[in-house]
Write an enzyme that holds these catalytic residues in place. Structure first.
Site, mmCIF file in Angstrom:
data_model
loop_
_atom_site.group_PDB
_atom_site.id
_atom_site.type_symbol
_atom_site.label_atom_id
_atom_site.label_comp_id
_atom_site.label_asym_id
_atom_site.label_seq_id
_atom_site.Cartn_x
_atom_site.Cartn_y
_atom_site.Cartn_z
ATOM 1 N N THR A 1 36.637 24.555 -48.435
ATOM 2 C CA THR A 1 37.323 25.274 -47.374
ATOM 3 C C THR A 1 38.774 25.465 -47.768
ATOM 4 O O THR A 1 39.423 24.529 -48.235
ATOM 5 C CB THR A 1 37.255 24.541 -46.009
ATOM 6 O OG1 THR A 1 38.168 25.166 -45.094
ATOM 7 C CG2 THR A 1 37.610 23.071 -46.127
ATOM 8 N N ASP B 1 40.989 25.766 -45.734
ATOM 9 C CA ASP B 1 41.773 25.136 -44.674
ATOM 10 C C ASP B 1 42.164 23.703 -45.000
ATOM 11 O O ASP B 1 43.058 23.145 -44.355
ATOM 12 C CB ASP B 1 40.999 25.156 -43.353
ATOM 13 C CG ASP B 1 40.564 26.552 -42.955
ATOM 14 O OD1 ASP B 1 41.247 27.517 -43.343
ATOM 15 O OD2 ASP B 1 39.525 26.687 -42.272
ATOM 16 N N HIS C 1 42.205 37.900 -45.200
ATOM 17 C CA HIS C 1 41.250 37.538 -46.235
ATOM 18 C C HIS C 1 41.797 37.655 -47.648
ATOM 19 O O HIS C 1 41.084 37.335 -48.607
ATOM 20 C CB HIS C 1 39.986 38.383 -46.070
ATOM 21 C CG HIS C 1 39.137 37.931 -44.917
ATOM 22 N ND1 HIS C 1 39.471 38.190 -43.614
ATOM 23 C CD2 HIS C 1 38.000 37.189 -44.877
ATOM 24 C CE1 HIS C 1 38.564 37.655 -42.810
ATOM 25 N NE2 HIS C 1 37.668 37.042 -43.556
#
Length: 357
Positions: free
Chosen positions: A151, A153, A297
């Site tokens: 991820t 994140d 993105h």
């Protein structure tokens, strides 16, 4: 006493799920080569698990044979050669009814039967919290599963770092470098919105590395009074421009997250739009010309950084080693300089956030 021996490993499958991230192909390459070196066959499942459920949609029948030739030269490529999706959870698969309504069914028994049908002895699932949760469920049902954390994140508690994060930070830092010169030229306030969902790691790392003046992260709710005070302080020092970095999950004190549209039934809420709100309020309160840039993105696209390529290679090889050692139901993780493994339950449902201090 009857001892039932588990069948030997002959064929393993790789699956990538959730949002794409730089480095997926590097993991696929490393795991494939490590498995082939052990005499195993490797296949990639198309688009999460859709390749098994919907083989008729794919020219290759939903499974890709991953050979040395197939993974050659992909370590630097972004995206994933086997595809990914954040829909089609096999444990809660959406099925439309004749009346147009939708229900969710558990297709786990069917999934296990499909793995057996295709002679797949073990699965390496590469993904974030959602994919790892699915992997844990399949492991509990009897499938031999290993997880690899992915991820941008960087919000999985069980690992010091997830691959894709360094690449996303590099993208955001580069954007700040570019915004710095145009902001200074026009004496503007530039607001850069970055990803990260409910964790502020990308905003914090890129904001510090890129010389951001105001960083807004989910872990510390902001006030417009504090933001405008900082801008005024910079003006008094002759710094007539300001760079504001906003994590998509940032929110004001007492306020809610900003989302795009309605939340789909089988997907998480789409965060985004807070940057524009912050910019409008700054312009209204200070009179400063303000612009907003949403990276979106771009942070997921492109090739991985050197650091991510190395981490992915270590993770992919470590996942195969765990299969060889029969340590199933575990996820590879980074602790300090060491690649370790942890039980998948320790990695899911636990959000790793930026410490407020």
């Amino acid at each position: 006493i009857v001892v039932v021996m588990a069948p030997p490993i002959r064929r393993i499958a790789l699956s990538t799920g959730g949002g794409d991230a730089p480095g997926l192909n590097a993991v696929i390459r490393a795991a494939t080569l490590a498995a082939i070196n052990r005499g195993w066959e490797v296949v990639g499942i198309r688009d999460g698990f859709n390749g098994l459920f919907l083989p008729e949609l794919y020219p290759d029948g939903g499974l890709i044979s991953l050979t040395r030739e197939r993974v050659r030269g992909i370590v630097h490529q972004g995206g994933t050669t086997i595809g990914t999706t954040n829909r089609g959870n096999p444990t809660a698969y959406p099925v439309q009814q004749p009346d147009g309504s939708w229900i969710e069914i558990d297709r786990t028994p069917e999934m296990l039967a499909l793995f057996a049908q295709h002679g797949i002895d073990a699965l390496i699932t590469i993904g974030g919290d959602g994919s790892l949760t699915i992997g844990h469920h399949l492991s509990e049902a009897g499938l031999r599963v290993i997880g690899v954390p992915k991820t941008i994140d960087n919000d999985l508690e069980a690992t010091q770092s997830t691959f894709g994060f360094d690449s996303a930070v590099a993208c955001a830092t580069d954007a700040l470098d570019r915004l710095h010169t145009t902001a200074a030229s026009h004496n503007r306030v530039m607001v850069l919105e970055v990803m990260g969902r409910y964790a502020g790691w990308i905003a914090a790392h890129a904001g510090i590395a890129g010389g951001g003046d105001i960083l807004l992260i989910p872990e510390i709710p902001y006030t417009y009074e504090a933001i405008c005070k900082k801008i005024a302080e910079r003006e008094a020092m002759g710094r007539l421009f300001t760079l504001v970095v906003v994590a998509e999950g940032a929110h004001p004190k007492g306020g809610a997250f900003v989302t795009h549209g309605e939340q789909a039934k089988d997907r998480e809420a789409r965060l985004g739009g807070v940057g524009e709100q912050v910019a409008e309020e700054i312009a209204k309160r200070t009179g400063k010309e303000t612009r907003t840039v949403v990276l979106g993105h771009r942070q997921r696209g492109g090739g991985p950084t050197c650091a991510d390529r190395l981490l992915c290679t270590r993770f992919g090889a470590a996942a195969v080693k765990l299969i060889q050692e029969e340590k199933y139901g575990r996820m590879v993780a980074l602790r300090g300089n060491d690649t370790i493994s942890v039980p998948i339950p320790e990695a899911i449902g636990r959000l790793r956030t930026v410490p407020p201090n």
